[in-house]
Design a protein around this motif. Sequence first.
Motif, PDB file in Angstrom:
ATOM      1  N   GLN A 190     -15.343   1.548  17.830  1.00  0.00           N
ATOM      2  CA  GLN A 190     -14.952   2.018  16.640  1.00  0.00           C
ATOM      3  C   GLN A 190     -13.457   3.131  16.633  1.00  0.00           C
ATOM      4  OE1 GLN A 190     -18.900   2.744  16.362  1.00  0.00           O
ATOM      5  NE2 GLN A 190     -19.035   2.281  14.383  1.00  0.00           N
ATOM      6  N   GLN A 191     -13.216   2.890  15.408  1.00  0.00           N
ATOM      7  CA  GLN A 191     -11.606   3.880  15.272  1.00  0.00           C
ATOM      8  C   GLN A 191     -12.049   5.153  15.702  1.00  0.00           C
ATOM      9  OE1 GLN A 191     -10.345   3.513  11.224  1.00  0.00           O
ATOM     10  NE2 GLN A 191      -8.558   4.747  11.736  1.00  0.00           N
ATOM     11  N   ASP A 192     -13.159   5.846  14.932  1.00  0.00           N
ATOM     12  CA  ASP A 192     -13.284   7.264  15.147  1.00  0.00           C
ATOM     13  C   ASP A 192     -14.451   7.561  16.263  1.00  0.00           C
ATOM     14  OD1 ASP A 192     -13.940   9.892  14.977  1.00  0.00           O
ATOM     15  OD2 ASP A 192     -14.849   9.673  13.007  1.00  0.00           O
ATOM     16  N   PRO A 193     -13.827   8.023  17.513  1.00  0.00           N
ATOM     17  CA  PRO A 193     -14.919   8.143  18.569  1.00  0.00           C
ATOM     18  C   PRO A 193     -15.846   9.086  18.318  1.00  0.00           C
ATOM     19  CG  PRO A 193     -12.736   9.024  19.162  1.00  0.00           C
ATOM     20  CD  PRO A 193     -12.409   8.353  17.935  1.00  0.00           C
ATOM     21  N   PHE A 194     -15.547  10.140  17.683  1.00  0.00           N
ATOM     22  CA  PHE A 194     -16.784  11.196  17.484  1.00  0.00           C
ATOM     23  C   PHE A 194     -17.739  10.892  16.609  1.00  0.00           C
ATOM     24  CE2 PHE A 194     -18.223  15.354  15.417  1.00  0.00           C
ATOM     25  CZ  PHE A 194     -18.774  15.644  16.684  1.00  0.00           C
ATOM     26  N   GLY A 195     -17.225  10.366  15.504  1.00  0.00           N
ATOM     27  CA  GLY A 195     -18.153   9.625  14.460  1.00  0.00           C
ATOM     28  C   GLY A 195     -18.994   8.405  15.158  1.00  0.00           C
ATOM     29  N   ALA A 196     -18.378   7.630  16.058  1.00  0.00           N
ATOM     30  CA  ALA A 196     -19.307   6.534  16.624  1.00  0.00           C
ATOM     31  C   ALA A 196     -20.306   7.045  17.539  1.00  0.00           C
ATOM     32  CB  ALA A 196     -18.207   5.782  17.117  1.00  0.00           C
ATOM     33  N   LEU A 197     -20.490   8.327  18.019  1.00  0.00           N
ATOM     34  CA  LEU A 197     -21.351   8.888  18.976  1.00  0.00           C
ATOM     35  C   LEU A 197     -22.406   9.631  18.260  1.00  0.00           C
ATOM     36  CD1 LEU A 197     -19.105   9.802  21.526  1.00  0.00           C
ATOM     37  CD2 LEU A 197     -20.388   7.751  21.571  1.00  0.00           C
ATOM     38  N   PRO A 198     -23.725   9.408  18.415  1.00  0.00           N
ATOM     39  CA  PRO A 198     -24.660  10.289  17.585  1.00  0.00           C
ATOM     40  C   PRO A 198     -24.656  11.575  18.261  1.00  0.00           C
ATOM     41  CG  PRO A 198     -25.574   8.461  18.949  1.00  0.00           C
ATOM     42  CD  PRO A 198     -24.292   8.250  18.977  1.00  0.00           C
ATOM     43  N   PRO A 199     -24.201  12.599  17.426  1.00  0.00           N
ATOM     44  CA  PRO A 199     -24.119  13.829  17.807  1.00  0.00           C
ATOM     45  C   PRO A 199     -25.126  14.621  18.457  1.00  0.00           C
ATOM     46  CG  PRO A 199     -24.175  13.988  15.474  1.00  0.00           C
ATOM     47  CD  PRO A 199     -24.185  12.645  15.789  1.00  0.00           C
ATOM     48  N   PHE A 200     -26.535  14.154  18.181  1.00  0.00           N
ATOM     49  CA  PHE A 200     -27.499  14.818  18.757  1.00  0.00           C
ATOM     50  C   PHE A 200     -28.267  14.077  20.040  1.00  0.00           C
ATOM     51  CE2 PHE A 200     -28.565  12.129  15.192  1.00  0.00           C
ATOM     52  CZ  PHE A 200     -29.085  10.946  15.776  1.00  0.00           C
ATOM     53  N   MET A 201     -27.521  13.281  20.589  1.00  0.00           N
ATOM     54  CA  MET A 201     -27.984  12.583  21.826  1.00  0.00           C
ATOM     55  C   MET A 201     -26.737  12.908  22.886  1.00  0.00           C
ATOM     56  SD  MET A 201     -28.888   8.771  20.976  1.00  0.00           S
ATOM     57  CE  MET A 201     -30.070   8.428  19.300  1.00  0.00           C
ATOM     58  N   THR A 202     -27.602  13.095  24.312  1.00  0.00           N
ATOM     59  CA  THR A 202     -26.512  13.134  25.259  1.00  0.00           C
ATOM     60  C   THR A 202     -25.804  11.946  25.624  1.00  0.00           C
ATOM     61  OG1 THR A 202     -28.198  12.775  26.860  1.00  0.00           O
ATOM     62  CG2 THR A 202     -28.035  15.011  26.212  1.00  0.00           C
ATOM     63  N   VAL A 203     -24.882  12.073  26.448  1.00  0.00           N
ATOM     64  CA  VAL A 203     -24.163  11.091  27.042  1.00  0.00           C
ATOM     65  C   VAL A 203     -25.138   9.902  27.771  1.00  0.00           C
ATOM     66  CG1 VAL A 203     -22.706  10.193  28.908  1.00  0.00           C
ATOM     67  CG2 VAL A 203     -22.029  12.185  27.646  1.00  0.00           C
ATOM     68  N   LYS A 204     -26.068  10.315  28.487  1.00  0.00           N
ATOM     69  CA  LYS A 204     -27.204   9.751  29.298  1.00  0.00           C
ATOM     70  C   LYS A 204     -27.807   8.675  28.105  1.00  0.00           C
ATOM     71  CE  LYS A 204     -30.717   9.240  32.321  1.00  0.00           C
ATOM     72  NZ  LYS A 204     -31.970  10.081  32.753  1.00  0.00           N
ATOM     73  N   ARG A 205     -28.241   9.545  27.019  1.00  0.00           N
ATOM     74  CA  ARG A 205     -29.227   9.002  26.201  1.00  0.00           C
ATOM     75  C   ARG A 205     -28.300   7.925  25.332  1.00  0.00           C
ATOM     76  NH1 ARG A 205     -34.434   7.763  24.800  1.00  0.00           N
ATOM     77  NH2 ARG A 205     -34.282   7.188  22.718  1.00  0.00           N
ATOM     78  N   ILE A 206     -27.267   8.158  25.091  1.00  0.00           N
ATOM     79  CA  ILE A 206     -26.394   7.368  24.132  1.00  0.00           C
ATOM     80  C   ILE A 206     -26.194   5.780  25.092  1.00  0.00           C
ATOM     81  CG2 ILE A 206     -23.772   6.832  23.448  1.00  0.00           C
ATOM     82  CD1 ILE A 206     -23.694  10.026  22.780  1.00  0.00           C
ATOM     83  N   LEU A 207     -25.889   6.130  26.066  1.00  0.00           N
ATOM     84  CA  LEU A 207     -25.745   4.757  27.037  1.00  0.00           C
ATOM     85  C   LEU A 207     -27.180   4.080  27.102  1.00  0.00           C
ATOM     86  CD1 LEU A 207     -23.044   5.855  29.731  1.00  0.00           C
ATOM     87  CD2 LEU A 207     -22.804   4.523  27.537  1.00  0.00           C
ATOM     88  N   GLU A 208     -28.149   4.850  27.142  1.00  0.00           N
ATOM     89  CA  GLU A 208     -29.568   4.304  27.490  1.00  0.00           C
ATOM     90  C   GLU A 208     -29.901   3.562  26.339  1.00  0.00           C
ATOM     91  OE1 GLU A 208     -32.103   7.274  28.690  1.00  0.00           O
ATOM     92  OE2 GLU A 208     -33.024   5.891  29.979  1.00  0.00           O
ATOM     93  N   GLU A 209     -29.630   3.842  25.043  1.00  0.00           N
ATOM     94  CA  GLU A 209     -30.082   3.251  23.864  1.00  0.00           C
ATOM     95  C   GLU A 209     -29.934   1.887  23.891  1.00  0.00           C
ATOM     96  OE1 GLU A 209     -31.498   4.041  20.457  1.00  0.00           O
ATOM     97  OE2 GLU A 209     -32.366   5.693  21.895  1.00  0.00           O
ATOM     98  N   PRO A 210     -28.497   1.219  24.010  1.00  0.00           N
ATOM     99  CA  PRO A 210     -28.735  -0.210  24.206  1.00  0.00           C
ATOM    100  C   PRO A 210     -29.584  -0.770  25.135  1.00  0.00           C
ATOM    101  CG  PRO A 210     -26.430   0.810  24.184  1.00  0.00           C
ATOM    102  CD  PRO A 210     -27.604   1.908  24.340  1.00  0.00           C
ATOM    103  N   LEU A 211     -29.751  -0.217  26.164  1.00  0.00           N
ATOM    104  CA  LEU A 211     -30.687  -0.790  27.233  1.00  0.00           C
ATOM    105  C   LEU A 211     -31.960  -0.860  26.835  1.00  0.00           C
ATOM    106  CD1 LEU A 211     -28.667   0.870  30.418  1.00  0.00           C
ATOM    107  CD2 LEU A 211     -28.433  -1.429  29.577  1.00  0.00           C
ATOM    108  N   ILE A 212     -32.435   0.217  26.507  1.00  0.00           N
ATOM    109  CA  ILE A 212     -33.673   0.423  25.857  1.00  0.00           C
ATOM    110  C   ILE A 212     -34.001  -0.803  24.760  1.00  0.00           C
ATOM    111  CG2 ILE A 212     -35.605   1.469  24.729  1.00  0.00           C
ATOM    112  CD1 ILE A 212     -34.235   4.082  25.994  1.00  0.00           C
TER     113      ILE A 212
END
Lengths: 467, 325
Positions: free
Chosen positions: B98-120
Amino acid sequence: MSTFKQTLRQLLIYKSALIGLIIIIILVGISIYAILAIPYDEATKLWRAGEKYWLESPRNALPSWINIFSSKKMPETIVLDTKKPKPGVSKAIIPVAEKFSNIKVEFSFNYEYDDFPSEINIFFESNHTASVPKLTVYWVKPDGEEIILANLLISKDDRYYISNDEKLARELKNIISKKINKTIDYEAPITLLLFAQEDAGILSPDTVKVMKGNYKLWIDGIIFETNVNLDAKLVVYGKVYGWAGTDHLRRDLGIALLWGAPIALSFGVTASVSIALIQMFIGAVSAWFRGITDNIVQRITEIFMVIPFLPILIMISTFYKFNIWVLLVVVIALTIFGGGVKNYRAMFLQIKEFPYVEASRAYGASNLRIVLYYLIPKVLPTIIPSMVLSVADFVFLEAALAILGLGDPLTPTWGKIIDDAYSNGALYKGLYYWVLEPSVMLAAASLSFAMLGFALDKIFNPKLKEI
Amino acid sequence: MSSPLLHVENLKEYFEIRRGLFGKRGYVKAVDGVSLTLAGREAISIVGESGCGKTTLGKTILRLYEPTDGKIIFRGKDITHLGWKELKWYRRETGLVQQDPFGALPPFMTVKRILEEPLIIHGIKDRKEREERIYKALEGVKLTPIEDFINKYPHMLSGGQQQRLVIARSIILEPKMIVADEPVSMLDASVRIEILKLLQDLQTRYDLSVMYITHDLSTTRYFSERIYIMYAAHIVESAETKELLVNPLHPYTRALLNVIPDPDPSNRFLIKEVPTGEPPNLINPPTGCRFNPRCPNFMKGICDAKEPSLIEASKGHYVKCWLYG
């Protein structure tokens, strides 16, 4: 974890939060103590036990720490029992003939208080079968004067309420009046007549003084059977009891004050947390799905918003008398579709448009997952202050319902004490401690959560932060 | 070019609007009959100004919106109206940047969790495997040393790092196609080229097809092979990148090329011709050619009377303009 520490550090900048936190910790400590020292079953049993269990404690007694602050020393309860021998208690059964025994029981005690006892009772226990023992009860004042209180024929489990014996009261009055050559023309209770100095002071309840010293009560009697054991117990009820005093049923208020803490805390915290979480979940579902789901949820919410909460609760608890935990469930059920749902929905309508939610859809997150893992965590921190604040509301609500007579009649709670005090005219009778003790606990509990909540609000909503 | 990876035919996306309870119903026609093809490992650009519907086009192709009409065929399968469950494989095959990288990342998740979500979500239950793939993705987008990042929250990262993380998330399921919606427009100029190069690099390494959506023609030449020019919900011109940049046919394309900043100082006094007026209203678009109110080559009676059709002006170069028909 580090954010938790940070929050805590920021929180302690505010003195009010510190005080609130300390009070909450104390209340939690009291709760843990209450649960460990008097298990719930035992506590409710004690509370419901009635007079039988509380036979040895005075009615409407003040807390005993009052003696520290008062120059006038209030009497404590004196219990002398022939079953529990100690100095001042003696019992002798002497067989005189084949079918006769002579019994002699003597109780002696020092009375050094500045006020009269509230009641005096003797309890008898005998295992005779056919013939009833005949007893005479004597009273010896410190100045050596001996009075016959009563001649009794006692049954197996009997009691003699000395302080309720009106005939005795008239006699005592006559004796004293003769002695000082003046009539006592007010309703002097027996406890006064038995313990008073017999001088001019006795003529008015304002000037009468206690005769301090060693009192004796002895019982002389005949048992008409062999192998009979007879026990007697003298209870001179005081005017102070325990750390909290007693109520009209002689129950120790301390039990209810202690147990009020875990009940109030668990009621308040459970209600506020579960209502906030459930409302949030409903709001999130409503905002996320929109369409028909949203419509249904919003209409239900509007219906619940116009239903007057308290009257409905009063109506329900009039029809069904229930215990405090059912009451908790009813309160939650009546509130989960409250106005909070609208607030949360408005928040979630905004959040659901955030790009990260769209991204989660792009990698296939399910609706439930989005609601639980993407929408709710975003608002959770912002509602913590109001959650803490509303604990106070529910603590008060429980007390208010108890005072209205709608609470759990059997569980010892702060609200229940106030209700009892109110219905027994505590304030009219000047029994201020009865109302003040639970009120102070209630106020402290509510105040602590309010202070903590306001401080948390300042941290989580930086707009309110003071410089 | 054998069978294409993605084929979009006459795609329409209308948003209903209604004013008041009994008001007139209307539609915002955000995408109005767009056709395009994307081959495997190909990169295309969709270029257009704000509000022309290019973002909607990308999201509709990803099925974030329900298409109003038309067809989306992905690897031979019609996914236009598939339900949520049947779409799951498609979600795995596609990625979104997406365009806005900050908005595109859930602010309450860590990098690891963010990347883990699609895998889960896509059922990778083995914890170790998930971790391996997270490390691989972070290496792929050059967020190294990984240990420094893995437990951070999005707000602790710089804009460029955030966008790298967004890209890492979009490739972690090893998709076949990525829709990159203005991935660099909110970044500093210095980071833009880096991110574009990264996308290009990933494209070759993972055999990705990329649909690059932008309003900036100047960045398209970095890696796209074909450019589609979009104006008011229509594709008005499409050609291979070089052909289009050298030989623009549509007046709108020419205007777009004209406004690219020119680094040559000798041209600094040249006055640039900017198309006058504003982008048209997509509720009531102009009749005829939608560009006619702003067109410098406006021909009365032709351009405002009938909509031109898309014609092949030279091989592989399509244009929708009365000048060539």
